[in-house]
Design a protein around this motif. Structure first.
Motif, PDB file in Angstrom:
ATOM      1  N   HIS A  23      80.907  41.425  69.958  1.00  0.00           N
ATOM      2  CA  HIS A  23      80.169  42.639  69.614  1.00  0.00           C
ATOM      3  C   HIS A  23      78.670  42.344  69.702  1.00  0.00           C
ATOM      4  O   HIS A  23      78.151  41.515  68.958  1.00  0.00           O
ATOM      5  CB  HIS A  23      80.539  43.117  68.211  1.00  0.00           C
ATOM      6  N   LEU A  24      78.019  43.018  70.621  1.00  0.00           N
ATOM      7  CA  LEU A  24      76.585  42.837  70.847  1.00  0.00           C
ATOM      8  C   LEU A  24      75.865  44.081  70.342  1.00  0.00           C
ATOM      9  O   LEU A  24      76.233  45.206  70.691  1.00  0.00           O
ATOM     10  CB  LEU A  24      76.316  42.634  72.334  1.00  0.00           C
ATOM     11  N   SER A  25      74.826  43.896  69.514  1.00  0.00           N
ATOM     12  CA  SER A  25      74.124  45.033  68.924  1.00  0.00           C
ATOM     13  C   SER A  25      72.624  44.823  68.984  1.00  0.00           C
ATOM     14  O   SER A  25      72.136  43.698  68.838  1.00  0.00           O
ATOM     15  CB  SER A  25      74.536  45.224  67.455  1.00  0.00           C
ATOM     16  N   VAL A  26      71.892  45.936  69.185  1.00  0.00           N
ATOM     17  CA  VAL A  26      70.440  45.954  69.097  1.00  0.00           C
ATOM     18  C   VAL A  26      70.091  46.861  67.933  1.00  0.00           C
ATOM     19  O   VAL A  26      70.409  48.054  67.957  1.00  0.00           O
ATOM     20  CB  VAL A  26      69.785  46.463  70.402  1.00  0.00           C
ATOM     21  N   HIS A  27      69.451  46.314  66.901  1.00  0.00           N
ATOM     22  CA  HIS A  27      69.285  47.021  65.641  1.00  0.00           C
ATOM     23  C   HIS A  27      67.898  47.632  65.499  1.00  0.00           C
ATOM     24  O   HIS A  27      66.889  46.985  65.792  1.00  0.00           O
ATOM     25  CB  HIS A  27      69.506  46.057  64.467  1.00  0.00           C
ATOM     26  N   PRO A  28      67.845  48.891  65.024  1.00  0.00           N
ATOM     27  CA  PRO A  28      66.558  49.456  64.648  1.00  0.00           C
ATOM     28  C   PRO A  28      66.089  48.818  63.331  1.00  0.00           C
ATOM     29  O   PRO A  28      66.920  48.293  62.587  1.00  0.00           O
ATOM     30  CB  PRO A  28      66.879  50.945  64.448  1.00  0.00           C
ATOM     31  N   PRO A  29      64.789  48.810  63.032  1.00  0.00           N
ATOM     32  CA  PRO A  29      63.743  49.452  63.825  1.00  0.00           C
ATOM     33  C   PRO A  29      63.070  48.542  64.842  1.00  0.00           C
ATOM     34  O   PRO A  29      62.343  49.012  65.692  1.00  0.00           O
ATOM     35  CB  PRO A  29      62.728  49.857  62.741  1.00  0.00           C
ATOM     36  N   ASP A  30      63.290  47.222  64.753  1.00  0.00           N
ATOM     37  CA  ASP A  30      62.500  46.278  65.540  1.00  0.00           C
ATOM     38  C   ASP A  30      63.190  45.741  66.784  1.00  0.00           C
ATOM     39  O   ASP A  30      62.635  44.915  67.495  1.00  0.00           O
ATOM     40  CB  ASP A  30      62.082  45.088  64.657  1.00  0.00           C
ATOM     41  N   GLY A  31      64.425  46.179  67.051  1.00  0.00           N
ATOM     42  CA  GLY A  31      65.122  45.701  68.236  1.00  0.00           C
ATOM     43  C   GLY A  31      65.750  44.336  68.074  1.00  0.00           C
ATOM     44  O   GLY A  31      66.001  43.640  69.068  1.00  0.00           O
ATOM     45  N   GLU A  32      66.039  43.941  66.833  1.00  0.00           N
ATOM     46  CA  GLU A  32      66.703  42.658  66.604  1.00  0.00           C
ATOM     47  C   GLU A  32      68.076  42.664  67.274  1.00  0.00           C
ATOM     48  O   GLU A  32      68.804  43.652  67.195  1.00  0.00           O
ATOM     49  CB  GLU A  32      66.855  42.395  65.105  1.00  0.00           C
ATOM     50  N   VAL A  33      68.436  41.551  67.928  1.00  0.00           N
ATOM     51  CA  VAL A  33      69.696  41.477  68.678  1.00  0.00           C
ATOM     52  C   VAL A  33      70.654  40.517  67.981  1.00  0.00           C
ATOM     53  O   VAL A  33      70.277  39.389  67.649  1.00  0.00           O
ATOM     54  CB  VAL A  33      69.467  41.010  70.127  1.00  0.00           C
ATOM     55  N   THR A  34      71.884  40.975  67.763  1.00  0.00           N
ATOM     56  CA  THR A  34      72.907  40.116  67.183  1.00  0.00           C
ATOM     57  C   THR A  34      74.147  40.127  68.069  1.00  0.00           C
ATOM     58  O   THR A  34      74.439  41.121  68.732  1.00  0.00           O
ATOM     59  CB  THR A  34      73.305  40.572  65.768  1.00  0.00           C
ATOM     60  N   LEU A  35      74.840  39.027  68.075  1.00  0.00           N
ATOM     61  CA  LEU A  35      76.084  38.905  68.826  1.00  0.00           C
ATOM     62  C   LEU A  35      77.113  38.265  67.908  1.00  0.00           C
ATOM     63  O   LEU A  35      76.907  37.155  67.415  1.00  0.00           O
ATOM     64  CB  LEU A  35      75.874  38.064  70.081  1.00  0.00           C
ATOM     65  N   VAL A  36      78.189  38.996  67.655  1.00  0.00           N
ATOM     66  CA  VAL A  36      79.294  38.475  66.845  1.00  0.00           C
ATOM     67  C   VAL A  36      80.440  38.129  67.795  1.00  0.00           C
ATOM     68  O   VAL A  36      80.882  38.969  68.577  1.00  0.00           O
ATOM     69  CB  VAL A  36      79.752  39.496  65.798  1.00  0.00           C
ATOM     70  N   ALA A  37      80.891  36.881  67.727  1.00  0.00           N
ATOM     71  CA  ALA A  37      81.920  36.396  68.655  1.00  0.00           C
ATOM     72  C   ALA A  37      83.093  35.791  67.888  1.00  0.00           C
ATOM     73  O   ALA A  37      82.935  35.377  66.739  1.00  0.00           O
ATOM     74  CB  ALA A  37      81.321  35.351  69.593  1.00  0.00           C
ATOM     75  N   PRO A  38      84.279  35.752  68.511  1.00  0.00           N
ATOM     76  CA  PRO A  38      85.414  35.082  67.866  1.00  0.00           C
ATOM     77  C   PRO A  38      85.087  33.643  67.498  1.00  0.00           C
ATOM     78  O   PRO A  38      84.256  32.989  68.148  1.00  0.00           O
ATOM     79  CB  PRO A  38      86.503  35.146  68.945  1.00  0.00           C
ATOM     80  N   THR A  39      85.724  33.145  66.487  1.00  0.00           N
ATOM     81  CA  THR A  39      85.423  31.827  65.928  1.00  0.00           C
ATOM     82  C   THR A  39      85.453  30.719  66.972  1.00  0.00           C
ATOM     83  O   THR A  39      84.639  29.792  66.939  1.00  0.00           O
ATOM     84  CB  THR A  39      86.430  31.494  64.807  1.00  0.00           C
TER      85      THR A  39
END
Length: 255
Positions: A23-39
């Motif tokens: 799961h790849l996400s770009v978060h408001p308000p600053d455009g922080e990017v997170t990637l959640v991957a299987p263990t």
């Protein structure tokens, strides 16, 4: 444990969890990017996946950069404040009495003691926001508990920098951004459903999407409207208090 992937100017926080898909996400308000991957996902595999999504990441960050921003609030008379999607004029009254906030259809009245500084005025407004949210959130949680057949153990209301809400499905708790009090109430309803639905399905899987489709068919419109609304510009005096995990915020236990 969180690891960092750097792709030029793009920094991606990688977390491994017991999920089936990435799961790849770009978060408001600053455009922080997170990637959640299987263990079991290796970091080089996560990096290769992120490279294929680099164009999409930059597009999302560009949209956030172009989004309208609210000016930092000074909490002075004649300033504009938003409540449930409506604009109000602020009136500040200095009196030697307990600080508080009242409002009617045109104005918000902030009462503070003489000489109160910006930080104190911001604190009074924030506490008022939490009171309003508590009243609005509790019936929404009850509604979605009944419809989804789950139980919310409790919830936090706090300022959050990158999310409108979050859910700890193991503890049964949800967390909501107090900035939601400025947005239309129907958008709060969507966010509460989103977080309560994570008690049924912890990840943003097809099953999770199906839950939203069934119970809130217009959720994509609500999501896009929420993310298109003006974002708060953080005053430097408030920045140190943001995203502190809620340790200074009250936990409301559900019974």
């Amino acid at each position: 444990m969180t690891e960092l992937i750097e792709l030029g100017e793009v920094r991606i926080q990688v977390t491994r969890k017991a999920v089936k898909n990435v799961h790849l996400s770009v978060h408001p308000p600053d455009g922080e990017v997170t990637l959640v991957a299987p263990t079991s996902t290796r970091l080089d595999v996560a990096r290769a996946y992120a490279i294929t999504k680099l164009g999409w990441i930059r597009d999302q960050q560009a949209k956030l950069q172009q989004q309208t921003r609210e000016e930092p609030r000074q909490y002075i008379t004649r300033e504009s404040l938003y409540l449930w999607g409506q604009r109000y004029l602020l009136e500040v009254e200095e009196k030697d009495t307990k600080p508080g906030v009242t409002w009617n259809h045109t104005r918000i009245l902030l009462t503070v003691r003489p000489g109160s500084d910006h930080a104190k005025r911001a604190e009074v407004i924030h506490n008022w926001h939490k009171q309003l949210l508590h009243k609005a959130v509790q019936p929404l949680i009850q509604k979605w508990e009944q419809r989804l057949g789950v139980k919310v153990a409790g919830y936090y209301l706090q300022k959050m920098k990158t999310k409108w809400g979050s859910c700890n499905h193991r503890a049964g708790n949800i967390r909501l951004n107090t900035e939601l009090v400025k947005k239309p109430k129907e958008l709060l309803d969507y966010i509460v459903l989103h977080e309560v639905a994570h008690l049924v399905e912890p990840t943003h899987s097809e099953r999770f999407t199906a839950i939203l489709d069934e119970h809130y068919p217009s959720w994509r419109t609500a999501r896009d409207e929420l993310n298109a609304l003006p974002l708060e510009t953080i005053n430097p005096s408030e920045a140190a208090n943001r995203d502190q995990g809620g340790q200074n915020e009250g936990f409301i236990r559900r019974r």
